[in-house]
Write an enzyme that holds these catalytic residues in place. Sequence first.
Site, PDB file in Angstrom:
ATOM      1  N   HIS A  17       0.846  -1.209   0.000  1.00 15.29           N
ATOM      2  CA  HIS A  17       0.000   0.000   0.000  1.00 15.29           C
ATOM      3  C   HIS A  17       0.875   1.250   0.000  1.00 15.29           C
ATOM      4  O   HIS A  17       0.600   2.211  -0.713  1.00 15.29           O
ATOM      5  CB  HIS A  17      -0.863   0.046   1.269  1.00 15.29           C
ATOM      6  N   LYS A  41     -17.150  -6.603   6.284  1.00 13.33           N
ATOM      7  CA  LYS A  41     -15.978  -7.447   6.536  1.00 13.33           C
ATOM      8  C   LYS A  41     -15.637  -7.367   8.012  1.00 13.33           C
ATOM      9  O   LYS A  41     -15.717  -6.278   8.603  1.00 13.33           O
ATOM     10  CB  LYS A  41     -14.759  -6.861   5.801  1.00 13.33           C
ATOM     11  N   ARG A  90      -2.651  -5.885  -8.397  1.00 11.96           N
ATOM     12  CA  ARG A  90      -1.577  -6.875  -8.250  1.00 11.96           C
ATOM     13  C   ARG A  90      -1.713  -7.911  -9.363  1.00 11.96           C
ATOM     14  O   ARG A  90      -1.373  -7.664 -10.487  1.00 11.96           O
ATOM     15  CB  ARG A  90      -1.643  -7.522  -6.860  1.00 11.96           C
ATOM     16  N   SER A 128      -3.034  -7.675   2.890  1.00 11.38           N
ATOM     17  CA  SER A 128      -3.225  -7.577   4.345  1.00 11.38           C
ATOM     18  C   SER A 128      -3.592  -8.948   4.910  1.00 11.38           C
ATOM     19  O   SER A 128      -3.163  -9.305   6.009  1.00 11.38           O
ATOM     20  CB  SER A 128      -4.335  -6.578   4.663  1.00 11.38           C
TER      21      SER A 128
HETATM   22  O1  PNS Z   1      -9.090  -2.562   0.521  1.00 13.20           O
HETATM   23  P1  PNS Z   1     -10.394  -2.997  -0.079  1.00 13.20           P
HETATM   24  O2  PNS Z   1     -11.214  -3.735   0.958  1.00 13.20           O
HETATM   25  O3  PNS Z   1     -10.214  -3.794  -1.340  1.00 13.20           O
HETATM   26  O4  PNS Z   1     -11.194  -1.651  -0.458  1.00 13.20           O
HETATM   27  C1  PNS Z   1     -12.481  -1.715  -0.984  1.00 13.20           C
HETATM   28  C2  PNS Z   1     -13.157  -0.326  -1.070  1.00 13.20           C
HETATM   29  C3  PNS Z   1     -13.024   0.396   0.259  1.00 13.20           C
HETATM   30  C4  PNS Z   1     -12.477   0.498  -2.125  1.00 13.20           C
HETATM   31  C5  PNS Z   1     -14.652  -0.543  -1.458  1.00 13.20           C
HETATM   32  O5  PNS Z   1     -15.191  -1.551  -0.667  1.00 13.20           O
HETATM   33  C6  PNS Z   1     -15.490   0.706  -1.275  1.00 13.20           C
HETATM   34  O6  PNS Z   1     -15.292   1.689  -1.934  1.00 13.20           O
HETATM   35  N1  PNS Z   1     -16.456   0.657  -0.334  1.00 13.20           N
HETATM   36  C7  PNS Z   1     -17.301   1.775   0.019  1.00 13.20           C
HETATM   37  C8  PNS Z   1     -18.754   1.530  -0.358  1.00 13.20           C
HETATM   38  C9  PNS Z   1     -18.981   1.872  -1.818  1.00 13.20           C
HETATM   39  O7  PNS Z   1     -18.739   2.961  -2.277  1.00 13.20           O
HETATM   40  N2  PNS Z   1     -19.510   0.886  -2.590  1.00 13.20           N
HETATM   41  C10 PNS Z   1     -19.757   1.032  -3.995  1.00 13.20           C
HETATM   42  C11 PNS Z   1     -18.546   0.644  -4.841  1.00 13.20           C
HETATM   43  S1  PNS Z   1     -18.053  -1.024  -4.505  1.00 13.20           S
END
Ligand code: PNS
Length: 161
Positions: A17, A41, A90, A128
Amino acid sequence: MRIAVYPGSFDPITNGHLDILERSLKLFDKVIVAVLVNTSKSCLFQAERRKEMISKVVGRKNHITVGSFGGLLVDYCKQVEARTIIRGLRAVSDYEYELQISSINKQLAPDLETVFLMASTQYSFLSSSIVKEIAKLGGNVSALVPKEVEIALKMEFSKNS
Ligand code: PNS
């Protein structure tokens, strides 16, 4: 001013990150690391703790802010006046998920762009989840995460054992 949001669960932040964050600073004037709160999660670290670790690791830099959000990412981007979302890619396995979320975000907010940075080779396997698994089993994660995180992981898993 080119403002970008680098969102994620960051449970916990890894060297992968940090590599993406550092490289994104070459492209944007300001990058906001945005920690996701209220996720379905189950996270090892509370959002506040994840945010605190990131702040400690990145230190005080003019071009980086650490924040958190609990709703839609596109709403958060609007709120902080960011026009770009940064995501790291990745392996091929990331592609489908990333395509899905970037397409949804595009539909929700057509003016927002998602920029993908390819993970540096040495971090292309790093996540992670892998870090947590290694730490949980007593392995050495010092090459994978910053010192702060290594200590936090040790404390967390010694608490649970
Ligand atoms: O590190 P991650 O868990 O892959 O990140 C995922 C993230 C935070 C980018 C995604 O879950 C997110 O944007 N969540 C917020 C809710 C949202 O906007 N949902 C609509 C798009 S998935």
